[in-house]
Design an enzyme around this catalytic site. Structure first.
Site, PDB file in Angstrom:
ATOM      1  N   HIS A 120     -56.332  34.352   6.005  1.00 50.38           N
ATOM      2  CA  HIS A 120     -54.879  34.209   5.994  1.00 50.38           C
ATOM      3  C   HIS A 120     -54.469  33.047   5.094  1.00 50.38           C
ATOM      4  O   HIS A 120     -55.293  32.211   4.703  1.00 50.38           O
ATOM      5  CB  HIS A 120     -54.346  33.955   7.415  1.00 50.38           C
ATOM      6  CG  HIS A 120     -54.783  32.646   7.993  1.00 50.38           C
ATOM      7  ND1 HIS A 120     -56.078  32.397   8.385  1.00 50.38           N
ATOM      8  CD2 HIS A 120     -54.103  31.500   8.229  1.00 50.38           C
ATOM      9  CE1 HIS A 120     -56.168  31.162   8.847  1.00 50.38           C
ATOM     10  NE2 HIS A 120     -54.985  30.588   8.753  1.00 50.38           N
ATOM     11  N   ASP A 122     -51.560  30.034   5.560  1.00 53.46           N
ATOM     12  CA  ASP A 122     -50.860  29.527   6.741  1.00 53.46           C
ATOM     13  C   ASP A 122     -49.383  29.931   6.783  1.00 53.46           C
ATOM     14  O   ASP A 122     -48.640  29.724   5.813  1.00 53.46           O
ATOM     15  CB  ASP A 122     -50.978  27.998   6.817  1.00 53.46           C
ATOM     16  CG  ASP A 122     -52.392  27.582   7.218  1.00 53.46           C
ATOM     17  OD1 ASP A 122     -53.044  28.314   7.983  1.00 53.46           O
ATOM     18  OD2 ASP A 122     -52.843  26.525   6.730  1.00 53.46           O
ATOM     19  N   HIS A 269     -57.784  31.237   3.624  1.00 50.33           N
ATOM     20  CA  HIS A 269     -58.934  30.632   4.275  1.00 50.33           C
ATOM     21  C   HIS A 269     -59.272  31.360   5.567  1.00 50.33           C
ATOM     22  O   HIS A 269     -58.458  32.120   6.103  1.00 50.33           O
ATOM     23  CB  HIS A 269     -58.706  29.137   4.520  1.00 50.33           C
ATOM     24  CG  HIS A 269     -57.552  28.837   5.420  1.00 50.33           C
ATOM     25  ND1 HIS A 269     -56.245  28.918   4.993  1.00 50.33           N
ATOM     26  CD2 HIS A 269     -57.492  28.478   6.724  1.00 50.33           C
ATOM     27  CE1 HIS A 269     -55.437  28.614   5.987  1.00 50.33           C
ATOM     28  NE2 HIS A 269     -56.169  28.350   7.064  1.00 50.33           N
ATOM     29  N   ARG A 284     -54.210  19.217  12.423  1.00 48.58           N
ATOM     30  CA  ARG A 284     -53.721  19.670  11.116  1.00 48.58           C
ATOM     31  C   ARG A 284     -52.299  19.166  10.904  1.00 48.58           C
ATOM     32  O   ARG A 284     -51.464  19.288  11.801  1.00 48.58           O
ATOM     33  CB  ARG A 284     -53.745  21.196  11.052  1.00 48.58           C
ATOM     34  CG  ARG A 284     -53.575  21.725   9.630  1.00 48.58           C
ATOM     35  CD  ARG A 284     -53.596  23.234   9.601  1.00 48.58           C
ATOM     36  NE  ARG A 284     -52.261  23.775   9.695  1.00 48.58           N
ATOM     37  CZ  ARG A 284     -51.982  25.060   9.914  1.00 48.58           C
ATOM     38  NH1 ARG A 284     -52.963  25.934  10.066  1.00 48.58           N
ATOM     39  NH2 ARG A 284     -50.738  25.471   9.967  1.00 48.58           N
TER      40      ARG A 284
HETATM   41  C1  SIN Z   1     -56.514  26.920  10.244  1.00 48.44           C
HETATM   42  O1  SIN Z   1     -55.748  25.992   9.999  1.00 48.44           O
HETATM   43  O2  SIN Z   1     -56.260  28.078   9.947  1.00 48.44           O
HETATM   44  C2  SIN Z   1     -57.842  26.576  10.885  1.00 48.44           C
HETATM   45  C3  SIN Z   1     -58.855  26.234   9.870  1.00 48.44           C
HETATM   46  C4  SIN Z   1     -60.101  25.671  10.481  1.00 48.44           C
HETATM   47  O3  SIN Z   1     -60.126  25.425  11.706  1.00 48.44           O
HETATM   48  O4  SIN Z   1     -61.060  25.455   9.744  1.00 48.44           O
END
Ligand code: SIN
Length: 293
Positions: A120, A122, A269, A284
């Site tokens: 995806h 974000d 990612h 995050r």
């Molecule tokens: C995310 O922000 O999508 C999670 C990425 C991760 O935990 O590596």
């Protein structure tokens, strides 16, 4: 998955613009296509203008950048994010108490799911999806829990000219409803009456680099607007498989106190939850972006 073989060298030939030398930081590429580790920097200390400019440039040139052995407080994490723009509030995810811009990223043996397990970009369902995400992992499993990143510039470039022509001018609907409803109930998060949905161009132009990137993802994109449903399903299925080709990817092996900063405008990612029953935890900070064009 296609090997993207050609009869005259690889079908996708990556060429990077010549980069000027860096003076305030070091930049070690993970692959020629995406990802670089940044050194010579302590994010707990005030950063000079040259360092900040070089971080911007390293992100633009490498799409996702990594920092090791950083020891930052929540306030320093938030302040680092603000160097790149206003901070984004996640429409659903839990956050640290009193800090709505500091999202919790966590999975352990009792978790029903982990964040970002599928490919995806974000919150692409927002009208103005986030420009970038800065993830600080503070506790790592002994092995596993890597994150994969893929260049959507490379995915676009590797499409045939016919496919580029077909996609030009088309838009797709991105919807947060199926993604977010009920997903954080284990944190006591109460659902909102509605989650964001938005129509975005399938090919977007990056506002800083001017490069074109493929902008559909398996997580949020539901359908192409203005074509029959079966055609939309078939084209999206092809585009997802294509975008997830390992040729366009790098894979980051986390250690405690590492940071990844990715550009959602040109990167997808996926986080690997291969470490159950171990724990992986962090925060995050997400930086606001513009309406894709
Ligand atoms: C995310 O922000 O999508 C999670 C990425 C991760 O935990 O590596």
């Amino acid at each position: 998955m296609s090997s993207l073989r050609g009869n005259n060298g690889p079908r996708y030939k990556h060429t990077a613009a010549e980069s000027a030398p860096y003076e305030a930081i070091t930049v070690d590429k993970l692959t020629p296509i995406i990802g670089a580790e940044i050194g010579g920097i302590d994010l707990a200390k005030p950063l000079g203008n040259r360092t900040i400019d070089e971080i911007h440039r390293a992100l633009a040139e490498n799409l996702v950048i990594f920092f090791r052995d950083q020891h930052i407080t929540p306030d320093q994490h938030l302040a680092f994010g603000r160097l790149f723009g206003d901070l984004h509030l996640h429409p659903a995810a839990p956050h640290e108490p009193g800090l709505p811009e500091l999202m919790i990223i966590h999975a352990d043996k009792d978790s029903p799911r982990a964040n970002g397990e599928g490919w995806h970009s974000d919150v692409s369902c927002d009208l103005e999806p986030p420009m970038g995400s800065i993830l600080y992992i503070k506790e790592c499993p002994p092995v596993g829990g890597d994150t994969l990143f893929a260049s959507m510039y490379a995915a676009y470039e590797a499409l045939s000219d016919r496919m580029k022509g077909y996609l030009d001018g088309l838009t797709a609907l991105h919807d947060g409803e199926q993604v977010y409803r009920g997903i954080y109930a284990n944190y006591g998060v109460k659902d909102k009456p509605a989650y964001p949905r938005a129509e975005h161009p399938i090919i977007r132009t990056h506002p800083v680099t001017g490069k074109k990137a493929l902008y559909v993802n398996r997580g949020f994109t539901r359908r192409i607007v203005g074509v029959p449903r079966d055609e939309s399903d078939a084209i999206l299925s092809y585009l997802y498989d294509h975008a997830e080709n390992s040729l366009f990817q790098c894979r980051f092996k986390w250690r405690t106190n590492s940071i990844a900063f990715w550009d959602n405008r040109c990167v997808q990612h996926r986080a690997m939850w291969d470490y159950w029953p171990a724990t992986r935890t962090g925060n995050r900070v997400t930086v606001k972006g513009d309406k894709p064009a």
